[in-house]
Structure formats: structure tokens, C-alpha cells
Scaffold this motif. Sequence first.
Motif, short mmCIF file in Angstrom:
data_model
loop_
_atom_site.label_atom_id
_atom_site.label_comp_id
_atom_site.label_asym_id
_atom_site.label_seq_id
_atom_site.Cartn_x
_atom_site.Cartn_y
_atom_site.Cartn_z
N TYR A 19 0.84 -1.20 0.00
CA TYR A 19 0.00 0.00 0.00
C TYR A 19 0.88 1.26 0.00
O TYR A 19 0.70 2.16 -0.81
CB TYR A 19 -0.94 -0.01 1.21
N GLN A 20 1.84 1.29 0.92
CA GLN A 20 2.74 2.44 1.04
C GLN A 20 3.53 2.64 -0.26
O GLN A 20 3.63 3.77 -0.77
CB GLN A 20 3.71 2.22 2.20
N CYS A 21 4.07 1.56 -0.80
CA CYS A 21 4.89 1.66 -2.01
C CYS A 21 4.08 2.16 -3.21
O CYS A 21 4.55 3.02 -3.96
CB CYS A 21 5.50 0.29 -2.30
N LEU A 22 2.88 1.65 -3.37
CA LEU A 22 2.08 1.98 -4.56
C LEU A 22 1.36 3.32 -4.44
O LEU A 22 1.23 4.03 -5.43
CB LEU A 22 1.09 0.87 -4.85
N THR A 23 0.88 3.66 -3.26
CA THR A 23 0.10 4.89 -3.11
C THR A 23 0.93 6.06 -2.59
O THR A 23 0.50 7.20 -2.70
CB THR A 23 -1.10 4.69 -2.15
N GLY A 24 2.04 5.76 -1.95
CA GLY A 24 2.84 6.81 -1.33
C GLY A 24 2.30 7.27 0.01
O GLY A 24 2.78 8.26 0.57
N ARG A 25 1.32 6.55 0.53
CA ARG A 25 0.70 6.90 1.82
C ARG A 25 0.77 5.70 2.75
O ARG A 25 0.65 4.57 2.31
CB ARG A 25 -0.77 7.27 1.62
N PRO A 26 0.87 5.95 4.06
CA PRO A 26 0.79 4.82 4.99
C PRO A 26 -0.66 4.39 5.17
O PRO A 26 -1.57 5.22 5.15
CB PRO A 26 1.37 5.38 6.29
N LEU A 27 -0.88 3.10 5.34
CA LEU A 27 -2.23 2.59 5.59
C LEU A 27 -2.67 2.91 7.01
O LEU A 27 -3.85 3.11 7.27
CB LEU A 27 -2.28 1.08 5.34
N LEU A 28 -1.71 2.96 7.93
CA LEU A 28 -2.01 3.27 9.33
C LEU A 28 -0.84 4.02 9.93
O LEU A 28 0.16 4.25 9.27
CB LEU A 28 -2.32 1.99 10.11
N ASP A 29 -0.95 4.42 11.16
CA ASP A 29 0.06 5.23 11.84
C ASP A 29 1.41 4.50 11.86
O ASP A 29 1.54 3.47 12.53
CB ASP A 29 -0.40 5.53 13.26
N PRO A 30 2.42 5.02 11.15
CA PRO A 30 3.71 4.34 11.11
C PRO A 30 4.46 4.37 12.44
O PRO A 30 5.45 3.66 12.61
CB PRO A 30 4.48 5.09 10.01
N ALA A 31 3.99 5.15 13.40
CA ALA A 31 4.65 5.21 14.71
C ALA A 31 4.30 4.00 15.58
O ALA A 31 4.99 3.73 16.57
CB ALA A 31 4.28 6.50 15.43
N LEU A 32 3.25 3.27 15.22
CA LEU A 32 2.88 2.09 16.01
C LEU A 32 3.90 0.98 15.82
O LEU A 32 4.37 0.75 14.70
CB LEU A 32 1.51 1.57 15.58
N ALA A 33 4.21 0.28 16.90
CA ALA A 33 5.06 -0.91 16.80
C ALA A 33 4.31 -1.95 15.96
O ALA A 33 3.07 -2.00 15.96
CB ALA A 33 5.36 -1.46 18.19
N GLU A 34 5.05 -2.79 15.26
CA GLU A 34 4.42 -3.73 14.32
C GLU A 34 3.34 -4.59 14.97
O GLU A 34 2.25 -4.72 14.42
CB GLU A 34 5.48 -4.62 13.67
N ALA A 35 3.62 -5.19 16.11
CA ALA A 35 2.62 -6.06 16.76
C ALA A 35 1.36 -5.29 17.10
O ALA A 35 0.24 -5.78 16.88
CB ALA A 35 3.21 -6.72 18.00
N GLU A 36 1.51 -4.08 17.61
CA GLU A 36 0.34 -3.25 17.95
C GLU A 36 -0.39 -2.82 16.68
O GLU A 36 -1.62 -2.82 16.63
CB GLU A 36 0.75 -2.04 18.78
N ALA A 37 0.34 -2.44 15.66
CA ALA A 37 -0.28 -2.02 14.40
C ALA A 37 -1.06 -3.17 13.77
O ALA A 37 -2.18 -2.97 13.27
CB ALA A 37 0.79 -1.51 13.44
N MET A 38 -0.49 -4.36 13.79
CA MET A 38 -1.15 -5.54 13.22
C MET A 38 -2.45 -5.83 13.97
O MET A 38 -3.49 -6.07 13.36
CB MET A 38 -0.19 -6.73 13.31
N ARG A 39 -2.42 -5.77 15.29
CA ARG A 39 -3.62 -6.00 16.11
C ARG A 39 -4.65 -4.91 15.86
O ARG A 39 -5.82 -5.18 15.65
CB ARG A 39 -3.24 -6.05 17.60
N TRP A 40 -4.19 -3.64 15.86
CA TRP A 40 -5.11 -2.51 15.68
C TRP A 40 -5.80 -2.59 14.31
O TRP A 40 -7.02 -2.39 14.22
CB TRP A 40 -4.35 -1.19 15.81
#
Length: 153
Positions: A19-40
Motif C-alpha cells: 500500500y505504502q509503495c504503490l500509493t505513497g501513503r501509509p495505511l495506518l500510523d507508522p509510529a505504532l510498533a508492528e505487533a500493535e499495528a497488526m492487532r489494531w
Amino acid sequence: MTPPLYANPDFFRLLTGSYQCLTGRPLLDPALAEAEAMRWLYEDAPFCVLAHDTAESPVFVYANRTAQRCFGYDWDKFTRLESRLSAEAPNRDERQRLLEAVQRDGFADGYRGLRIARDGRRFWIEDVTVWNLIDEDGAYHGQAATYRHWRDA
């Protein structure tokens, strides 16, 4: 036993990284740790995220909780559903044209389409972004979609 894709860090990286690579935008807050981002993303995101595989008639492999509520399927039923069945027959040609354009162009923004829930309720999905799931080596793994707006038809 392989964990379901909502708990698979490799799939999460494929989903969010492409998503980030193709659109140039993050799908979710990049400040979240991976495990928390995946759960969220799976449990709490206020927007829908779905993905299907590369089968001849693609099957959903991911649907976050918001998408599950939107369509009325639980994880087990959603991940056995052919993605074309999320639209009624008259709307499948339009959906297929969109997916072919995304396959060619990488992603598309601003799509609007009519969908059908498990209970037969029809609803519009609006301002949809659809993108190819492409890994770091350029291999194609399917397509994903996200949308924040839907309403009954």
C-alpha cells in the motif's frame, strides 16, 4: 499450524508495505510498533480492509473486523468466500474491470461500487482504494482494498 493471516507479520508487511509503495501513503500510523499495528488494523481500525488471493476465482484471505461487520461474515466464512460474490451478478463486470485496471496500474483510488452482505442487504462502498499485493521481490500475491465510507443502498 500456520497462524491466520490477521496474525501473520509477513502478510501484514505485504499488505501495508505494498500500500505504502504503490500509493505513497501509509495505511495506518507508522509510529505504532508492528505487533500493535497488526492487532489494531485487524481489531480496531475504523475502516475496512480486505484482500484476496491469486486464484482463478480469487478468494478473500483477509478481512478486518470492520469489514466482517460490514459484510456480515465472520473470519472463517469470509476467508472461504470468492471475492466476486461480494458483488451481485449485474455489478461483477464493473468490479472485474476495476481489478484488471489495478493489476495493470498498481492501484486505483476513488472507486464506488454496490456490494451485497451475507443477509442480502445491499450497500455502497465509497472512496475505495484498491491495490496490488506485491512483495519486495516484485512477486504478485493478489489484491487488497480499503474504504472508510459505506451506506445502505
